[in-house]
Design an enzyme around this catalytic site. Structure first.
Site, short mmCIF file in Angstrom:
data_model
loop_
_atom_site.label_atom_id
_atom_site.label_comp_id
_atom_site.label_asym_id
_atom_site.label_seq_id
_atom_site.Cartn_x
_atom_site.Cartn_y
_atom_site.Cartn_z
N THR A 1 14.40 -16.91 -3.60
CA THR A 1 15.18 -15.72 -3.25
C THR A 1 15.51 -14.93 -4.50
OG1 THR A 1 17.20 -14.88 -2.23
CG2 THR A 1 17.36 -17.02 -3.32
N ASN B 1 18.15 -12.89 -4.20
CA ASN B 1 19.50 -12.47 -3.82
C ASN B 1 20.52 -13.43 -4.44
OD1 ASN B 1 21.97 -12.33 -2.32
ND2 ASN B 1 20.90 -11.14 -0.75
N GLN B 2 21.30 -12.94 -5.39
CA GLN B 2 22.26 -13.78 -6.12
C GLN B 2 23.36 -14.33 -5.20
OE1 GLN B 2 22.06 -15.27 -9.12
NE2 GLN B 2 20.03 -14.34 -8.89
N GLY B 3 23.71 -13.57 -4.18
CA GLY B 3 24.71 -14.06 -3.22
C GLY B 3 24.24 -15.32 -2.52
N LYS B 4 22.97 -15.31 -2.12
CA LYS B 4 22.39 -16.51 -1.50
C LYS B 4 22.34 -17.67 -2.49
CE LYS B 4 19.14 -14.11 1.61
NZ LYS B 4 17.70 -14.01 1.93
N ASP C 1 15.74 -16.62 5.01
CA ASP C 1 15.68 -15.28 5.59
C ASP C 1 16.82 -15.16 6.57
OD1 ASP C 1 13.98 -12.83 5.31
OD2 ASP C 1 14.13 -12.93 7.49
N GLY D 1 26.51 -8.61 0.78
CA GLY D 1 25.94 -8.00 1.98
C GLY D 1 27.00 -7.40 2.89
N TYR D 2 26.95 -7.78 4.16
CA TYR D 2 27.83 -7.22 5.18
C TYR D 2 29.16 -7.95 5.29
CZ TYR D 2 23.57 -4.81 6.70
OH TYR D 2 22.45 -4.02 6.75
N LYS E 1 33.65 -20.23 3.49
CA LYS E 1 32.51 -19.52 4.09
C LYS E 1 31.37 -20.50 4.34
CE LYS E 1 29.11 -15.85 3.66
NZ LYS E 1 28.36 -14.93 2.79
P1 ITT Z 1 15.51 -12.46 -0.56
O1 ITT Z 1 14.51 -11.98 0.46
O2 ITT Z 1 15.03 -12.34 -1.97
O3 ITT Z 1 16.03 -13.83 -0.25
P2 ITT Z 1 17.15 -10.37 0.60
O4 ITT Z 1 18.53 -9.87 0.32
O5 ITT Z 1 16.05 -9.36 0.68
O6 ITT Z 1 16.81 -11.50 -0.48
P3 ITT Z 1 16.82 -10.96 3.43
O7 ITT Z 1 15.55 -10.20 3.55
O8 ITT Z 1 16.92 -12.30 4.09
O9 ITT Z 1 17.20 -11.23 1.91
O10 ITT Z 1 17.98 -10.02 3.95
C1 ITT Z 1 19.16 -10.57 4.38
C2 ITT Z 1 20.25 -9.51 4.37
O11 ITT Z 1 21.19 -9.83 5.41
C3 ITT Z 1 21.03 -9.54 3.06
O12 ITT Z 1 20.52 -8.67 2.09
C4 ITT Z 1 22.43 -9.15 3.54
O13 ITT Z 1 22.52 -7.76 3.61
C5 ITT Z 1 22.49 -9.72 4.94
N1 ITT Z 1 23.12 -11.07 4.91
C6 ITT Z 1 22.51 -12.29 5.04
N2 ITT Z 1 23.39 -13.29 4.89
C7 ITT Z 1 24.59 -12.71 4.67
C8 ITT Z 1 25.88 -13.20 4.43
O14 ITT Z 1 26.13 -14.50 4.33
N3 ITT Z 1 26.87 -12.31 4.24
C9 ITT Z 1 26.63 -11.00 4.30
N4 ITT Z 1 25.44 -10.44 4.49
C10 ITT Z 1 24.41 -11.29 4.68
#
Ligand code: ITT
Length: 202
Positions: free
Chosen positions: A7, A9-12, A68, A158-159, A180
């Protein structure tokens, strides 16, 4: 054992790395290998997670875990769904930020009454032993909530600022990472994955 976390995404990363470290799984972020982004061409969370895990496994030669995830909003017939990360791309110049996406969502729901603002997060985690793994481990978690009318809280990503937990009277951006992780779609999917990986490697 070393596993690459597929990923950008630093949040993940923050939410996943912590729990996986406890399992004596050494998580290496894909940024350390310079894994380039891959096109998420699937129409399901499962397809996109497999695409990302396979791509990272191929480039690093290591087993990979991908996430995802996305938000399903009932009043929007399930949108933004698999397009959650790029929901506001049509009204944004350049990089789409979390703020762009939450603002678009609040605008889209401006005339939706409270009782119809139900939504849920989905998270699909996929583990692949190698790029040609014919039996990826697939785990799914769901987290129910409603979409608030204003943003609240600074944690998470994210949201989270608009994802309201009625029982707690807080947004998910007002929860600590520990709380969380206990409740969330990602925490639930991860608990299942940890259980399955323990069985698979024992
Ligand atoms: P990677 O594909 O690199 O993992 P990405 O951000 O593009 O990163 P996704 O395609 O899976 O990842 O998109 C998921 C989106 O859904 C993410 O960017 C957030 O906007 C939202 N999301 C997922 N989990 C969330 C959470 O726990 N809290 C808030 N928003 C979340």
């Amino acid at each position: 054992s070393k596993v690459v976390l597929a990923t950008g995404n630093q949040g993940k990363v923050k939410e996943l790395a912590h729990l996986l470290a406890e399992q004596s799984i050494e998580i290496v972020p894909q940024s350390e290998f310079g894994v380039p982004e891959v096109a998420e061409t699937g129409t399901t969370f499962v397809e996109n997670a497999i695409i990302k895990a396979r791509h990272a496994a191929k480039i690093t030669g290591l087993p990979a875990i991908a996430d995802d995830s996305g938000l399903e909003v009932d009043a929007l017939n399930g949108a933004p769904g698999v397009y959650s990360a790029r929901y506001a791309a049509d009204i944004t110049e350049g990089e789409v930020t979390d703020d762009d996406n939450t603002n678009k969502l609040l605008t889209a729901l401006a005339n939706t009454p409270d009782e119809l603002r139900t939504a849920r997060f989905h998270c699909v985690l996929v583990y692949m032993k190698h790029e040609n793994d014919p039996t990826p481990v697939i785990c799914h978690g769901i987290w129910e909530g409603t979409i608030s009318r204003t943003k609240q809280g600074e944690q998470g990503f994210g949201y989270d600022p608009v994802f309201w937990q009625h029982d707690l009277q807080m947004s998910s951006a007002q929860l600590s990472r520990e709380v969380k992780n206990k409740l969330s779609h990602r925490g639930q999917a991860l608990a299942k994955l940890v259980e399955k990986l323990a069985l698979a490697t024992s």
